[in-house]
Design an enzyme around this catalytic site. Structure first.
Site, PDB file in Angstrom:
ATOM      1  NE  ARG A 140      71.917  82.187  28.363  1.00 55.43           N
ATOM      2  CZ  ARG A 140      72.343  83.203  28.698  1.00 55.43           C
ATOM      3  NH1 ARG A 140      70.408  83.983  28.555  1.00 55.43           N
ATOM      4  NH2 ARG A 140      73.202  84.111  28.703  1.00 55.43           N
TER       5      ARG A 140
ATOM      6  CB  SER B   1      79.233  77.631  24.996  1.00 56.63           C
ATOM      7  OG  SER B   1      77.710  77.043  24.900  1.00 56.63           O
TER       8      SER B   1
ATOM      9  CE  LYS C  62      76.496  83.324  27.038  1.00 56.47           C
ATOM     10  NZ  LYS C  62      77.305  81.770  26.588  1.00 56.47           N
TER      11      LYS C  62
END
Length: 212
Positions: free
Chosen positions: A41, A110, A138
């Site tokens: 990521r 998610s 995040k």
């Protein structure tokens, strides 16, 4: 035919937190410590940079049996022939990802609210549920679920769930008791001076909660 995914200790990379060591070296150390799956990521990286990073990680994972899953970027996952892709609620649809990647790749999705379970398609293999606790990696994440919210989603989910968001050694045991298949960690490994030792500490905690 792909083997079942072992998400018990699922590392999500963070390029900034990996610092001077670098992402690939951090992943290599973490896998030595017991990480069972790796998600690449880096939302700030362009496709070329992400592809190069993915190749470096694949070189470190070769022969370990640990899969590489790419966050969000279906195109990069396909170019890398990665082991799968993890999608958010606003990314390309899991159905599209399945058509492009084929039947032998892992597709994660998610979930941050109970009502989202009603819209999970058959093409999804597992869910990333969270954030469970407040986190800083995040900024656009939804509000924390807490252990109660996590447990409710796990009870209702038809698929294995991986908890994510603010989980470290001190939180891991309580999170596992919610019934999740594993925990996803970022700063608990990437942000540590010794990623291998950090992963080992998490593994010791998880072994106390996972039935033999």
């Amino acid at each position: 035919m792909r083997p079942p995914l072992d998400p018990s200790l699922y590392l999500v990379t963070d390029t900034r937190l990996c610092g001077h060591r670098g992402v690939a070296a951090t992943v290599a150390a973490a896998v030595k410590g017991g990480v069972t799956a790796v998600q690449l990521r880096d939302p700030d990286a362009d496709a070329r940079t992400l592809f190069s990073l993915g190749r470096a990680i694949q070189a470190e994972l070769a022969g370990t049996g640990v899969p590489l899953i790419v966050n969000d970027r279906l195109d990069v996952a396909a170019w890398l022939d990665a082991d799968g892709v993890h999608l958010g609620q606003r990314d390309v649809s899991p159905e599209s990802a399945r058509r492009q990647l084929g039947p032998d790749k892992y597709i994660g999705l998610s979930v941050s609210r109970l009502e989202q379970l009603a819209h999970v398609p058959d093409s999804v293999d597992h869910l990333g549920v969270g954030p469970v606790f407040p986190q800083s990696t995040k900024p656009d994440a939804d509000a924390p679920l807490g252990l109660g919210g996590l447990a409710q989603i796990v009870r209702e989910s038809p698929l294995p769930c991986v908890a994510i968001g603010g989980i470290g050694v001190s939180e891991a045991a309580a999170v596992m008791r919610s019934g999740v298949a594993g925990i996803a960690v970022v700063s608990a490994v990437c942000g540590q001076p010794d990623p291998e030792a950090a992963a080992q500490s998490l593994v010791r905690t998880l072994r106390q909660e996972i039935p033999a």
